[in-house]
Design a protein around this motif. Structure first.
Motif, PDB file in Angstrom:
ATOM      1  N   HIS A 215      25.394  23.745 -22.352  1.00  0.00           N
ATOM      2  CA  HIS A 215      25.930  22.917 -23.495  1.00  0.00           C
ATOM      3  C   HIS A 215      26.580  21.576 -22.978  1.00  0.00           C
ATOM      4  O   HIS A 215      26.673  20.945 -23.255  1.00  0.00           O
ATOM      5  N   ILE A 216      27.814  22.028 -21.981  1.00  0.00           N
ATOM      6  CA  ILE A 216      28.890  21.130 -21.877  1.00  0.00           C
ATOM      7  C   ILE A 216      27.913  20.148 -20.763  1.00  0.00           C
ATOM      8  O   ILE A 216      27.908  19.229 -21.029  1.00  0.00           O
ATOM      9  N   TYR A 217      27.047  21.093 -19.902  1.00  0.00           N
ATOM     10  CA  TYR A 217      26.656  20.246 -18.815  1.00  0.00           C
ATOM     11  C   TYR A 217      25.592  18.864 -19.849  1.00  0.00           C
ATOM     12  O   TYR A 217      25.250  18.141 -18.828  1.00  0.00           O
ATOM     13  N   ASN A 218      24.838  19.556 -20.770  1.00  0.00           N
ATOM     14  CA  ASN A 218      23.898  18.954 -21.023  1.00  0.00           C
ATOM     15  C   ASN A 218      23.865  17.495 -22.208  1.00  0.00           C
ATOM     16  O   ASN A 218      23.823  16.453 -21.788  1.00  0.00           O
ATOM     17  N   LYS A 219      25.408  17.861 -22.675  1.00  0.00           N
ATOM     18  CA  LYS A 219      26.076  16.689 -23.103  1.00  0.00           C
ATOM     19  C   LYS A 219      27.385  15.644 -22.155  1.00  0.00           C
ATOM     20  O   LYS A 219      27.218  14.877 -22.440  1.00  0.00           O
ATOM     21  N   PHE A 220      27.378  16.327 -21.031  1.00  0.00           N
ATOM     22  CA  PHE A 220      27.664  15.896 -19.926  1.00  0.00           C
ATOM     23  C   PHE A 220      26.418  14.820 -19.256  1.00  0.00           C
ATOM     24  O   PHE A 220      26.749  13.473 -19.369  1.00  0.00           O
ATOM     25  N   SER A 221      25.344  15.267 -18.965  1.00  0.00           N
ATOM     26  CA  SER A 221      24.397  13.787 -19.332  1.00  0.00           C
ATOM     27  C   SER A 221      24.164  13.238 -20.159  1.00  0.00           C
ATOM     28  O   SER A 221      23.568  11.942 -19.401  1.00  0.00           O
ATOM     29  N   SER A 223      26.085  11.984 -21.641  1.00  0.00           N
ATOM     30  CA  SER A 223      26.956  10.478 -22.437  1.00  0.00           C
ATOM     31  C   SER A 223      27.204   9.496 -21.229  1.00  0.00           C
ATOM     32  O   SER A 223      27.547   8.618 -20.763  1.00  0.00           O
ATOM     33  N   MET A 224      26.405   9.798 -19.976  1.00  0.00           N
ATOM     34  CA  MET A 224      26.642   9.301 -18.363  1.00  0.00           C
ATOM     35  C   MET A 224      25.686   8.175 -18.865  1.00  0.00           C
ATOM     36  O   MET A 224      24.354   8.232 -19.039  1.00  0.00           O
ATOM     37  N   THR A 225      25.747   7.427 -17.886  1.00  0.00           N
ATOM     38  CA  THR A 225      24.912   5.924 -17.697  1.00  0.00           C
ATOM     39  C   THR A 225      24.049   5.918 -16.486  1.00  0.00           C
ATOM     40  O   THR A 225      24.452   7.691 -16.055  1.00  0.00           O
ATOM     41  N   GLN A 226      22.355   5.387 -16.920  1.00  0.00           N
ATOM     42  CA  GLN A 226      21.810   6.127 -15.972  1.00  0.00           C
ATOM     43  C   GLN A 226      22.260   5.748 -14.239  1.00  0.00           C
ATOM     44  O   GLN A 226      22.864   4.350 -14.210  1.00  0.00           O
ATOM     45  N   GLY A 227      22.216   6.500 -13.538  1.00  0.00           N
ATOM     46  CA  GLY A 227      23.137   6.297 -12.137  1.00  0.00           C
ATOM     47  C   GLY A 227      24.987   6.463 -12.007  1.00  0.00           C
ATOM     48  O   GLY A 227      25.172   7.110 -10.961  1.00  0.00           O
ATOM     49  N   GLY A 228      25.023   7.156 -13.057  1.00  0.00           N
ATOM     50  CA  GLY A 228      26.381   8.070 -13.539  1.00  0.00           C
ATOM     51  C   GLY A 228      26.458   9.584 -12.562  1.00  0.00           C
ATOM     52  O   GLY A 228      25.468  10.104 -12.380  1.00  0.00           O
ATOM     53  N   THR A 229      27.555   9.372 -12.686  1.00  0.00           N
ATOM     54  CA  THR A 229      27.688  10.813 -11.932  1.00  0.00           C
ATOM     55  C   THR A 229      29.021  11.771 -11.978  1.00  0.00           C
ATOM     56  O   THR A 229      29.757  11.619 -12.847  1.00  0.00           O
ATOM     57  N   LEU A 230      28.961  13.335 -12.050  1.00  0.00           N
ATOM     58  CA  LEU A 230      29.843  14.194 -12.324  1.00  0.00           C
ATOM     59  C   LEU A 230      30.166  14.774 -11.443  1.00  0.00           C
ATOM     60  O   LEU A 230      29.358  15.191 -10.400  1.00  0.00           O
ATOM     61  N   PHE A 231      31.680  14.919 -11.384  1.00  0.00           N
ATOM     62  CA  PHE A 231      31.983  15.365  -9.839  1.00  0.00           C
ATOM     63  C   PHE A 231      32.474  16.664 -10.227  1.00  0.00           C
ATOM     64  O   PHE A 231      33.859  17.029 -11.323  1.00  0.00           O
ATOM     65  N   VAL A 232      32.429  18.276 -10.185  1.00  0.00           N
ATOM     66  CA  VAL A 232      33.066  19.602 -10.126  1.00  0.00           C
ATOM     67  C   VAL A 232      33.487  19.944  -9.424  1.00  0.00           C
ATOM     68  O   VAL A 232      34.071  19.239  -8.672  1.00  0.00           O
ATOM     69  N   GLY A 233      34.246  21.324  -9.834  1.00  0.00           N
ATOM     70  CA  GLY A 233      35.324  21.435  -8.864  1.00  0.00           C
ATOM     71  C   GLY A 233      34.571  22.422  -7.740  1.00  0.00           C
ATOM     72  O   GLY A 233      32.989  22.604  -8.212  1.00  0.00           O
ATOM     73  N   SER A 234      35.567  22.834  -7.402  1.00  0.00           N
ATOM     74  CA  SER A 234      35.041  23.635  -5.623  1.00  0.00           C
ATOM     75  C   SER A 234      34.417  25.255  -5.381  1.00  0.00           C
ATOM     76  O   SER A 234      33.533  25.011  -5.197  1.00  0.00           O
ATOM     77  N   THR A 235      34.632  25.324  -7.496  1.00  0.00           N
ATOM     78  CA  THR A 235      33.741  26.932  -7.600  1.00  0.00           C
ATOM     79  C   THR A 235      32.624  26.597  -8.581  1.00  0.00           C
ATOM     80  O   THR A 235      32.181  27.868  -8.919  1.00  0.00           O
TER      81      THR A 235
END
Length: 258
Positions: A215-221, A223-235
């Motif tokens: 659900h969260i990943y879909n919402k993030f996507s 929310s982002m502009t084309q070419g926008g970037t998601l930075f997640v944690g090391s795990t």
């Protein structure tokens, strides 16, 4: 899941609008049982009644469920990639960045980002929205006051540039604080901001169920502009980013498809 714990979750949802069923049950129940026992309560029923009347216990409960662990420039090599690869890529066609630091805890992450932008990209403007579910933690973040130990991860030159000593503690300077808006936000319930060029959400999603994460990943996507970037944690590697209209840009960085 015991009937008593189910009832506790229901009461918490009604009181705080936080759905504990979307967190991994074994991890969350273990954390809360440990906290309950530490405070001397023999049941979740008695623990809830205490939470309902004692603000200090409620703050402690919120702190435990929101996993408030943060530090400046956490995983420094990833911040190097952000500075030298991700931000230059974003700024090829942008002079302004809209950024969201989700689940920002006590503020080290958005302030780290503000330092990088201010020092290395002085020609651009940026607005950073920093959110968390815990009002108490957000107040600490907005204050921008940290101990000497807390800022040890900040490079020495940035410590001199961006912090002012105040009675043995260190306050973030206004030029960084002015870049950031702090706001309460529940990732599992509230509407998401739009037109974001960069989202940071690190070391939080590991505590959620797979359903909640999707659900969260879909919402993030969305929310982002084309070419926008998601930075997640090391795990928190995303094994099938194409499900969310993203692709791997670098380790722990995912770019929305153009």
């Amino acid at each position: 899941m015991t009937e008593e714990y189910t009832a506790f979750m229901s009461r918490i949802k009604k009181k705080l609008d936080i759905d504990l069923s979307l967190y991994k049950e074994a991890q969350m129940k273990r954390r809360l049982t440990s906290l309950r026992d530490k405070r001397g309560f023999t049941s979740f029923d008695l623990y809830y009644k205490a939470l309902d009347r004692e603000e200090e216990l409620l703050h402690e409960f919120m702190d435990r469920i929101t996993i408030n662990v943060s530090s400046f420039f956490r995983n420094p090599n990833r911040w190097d990639v952000l500075e030298k690869k991700v931000l230059p890529e974003l700024l090829k066609e942008r002079k302004h960045l809209n950024i969201w630091s989700a689940a920002c805890s006590t503020g080290e992450e958005p302030y780290s980002l503000a330092m990088v932008l201010n020092k290395h990209f002085p020609g651009i403007t940026a607005h950073i929205l920093a959110t968390d579910i815990d009002d108490n933690i957000l107040h600490k973040a907005e204050t921008g006051l940290y101990t000497k130990q807390a800022i040890t991860g900040v490079p020495t030159d940035m410590q001199r540039l961006y912090f002012t000593e105040t009675n043995g503690n260190y306050r973030v300077q206004d030029q960084l604080r002015d870049m950031i808006t702090f706001k309460r936000h529940n990732l599992l319930k509230d509407s998401y901001p739009k037109q974001l060029d960069l989202i940071l959400c690190r070391n939080v999603l590991i505590y959620f169920t797979d359903t909640a994460k999707e659900h969260i990943y879909n919402k993030f996507s969305q929310s982002m502009t084309q070419g926008g970037t998601l930075f997640v944690g090391s795990t928190e590697q995303i094994f099938t980013p194409e499900k969310y209209d993203m692709h791997l840009l670098d380790t722990f960085f995912y770019q929305k498809n153009t």
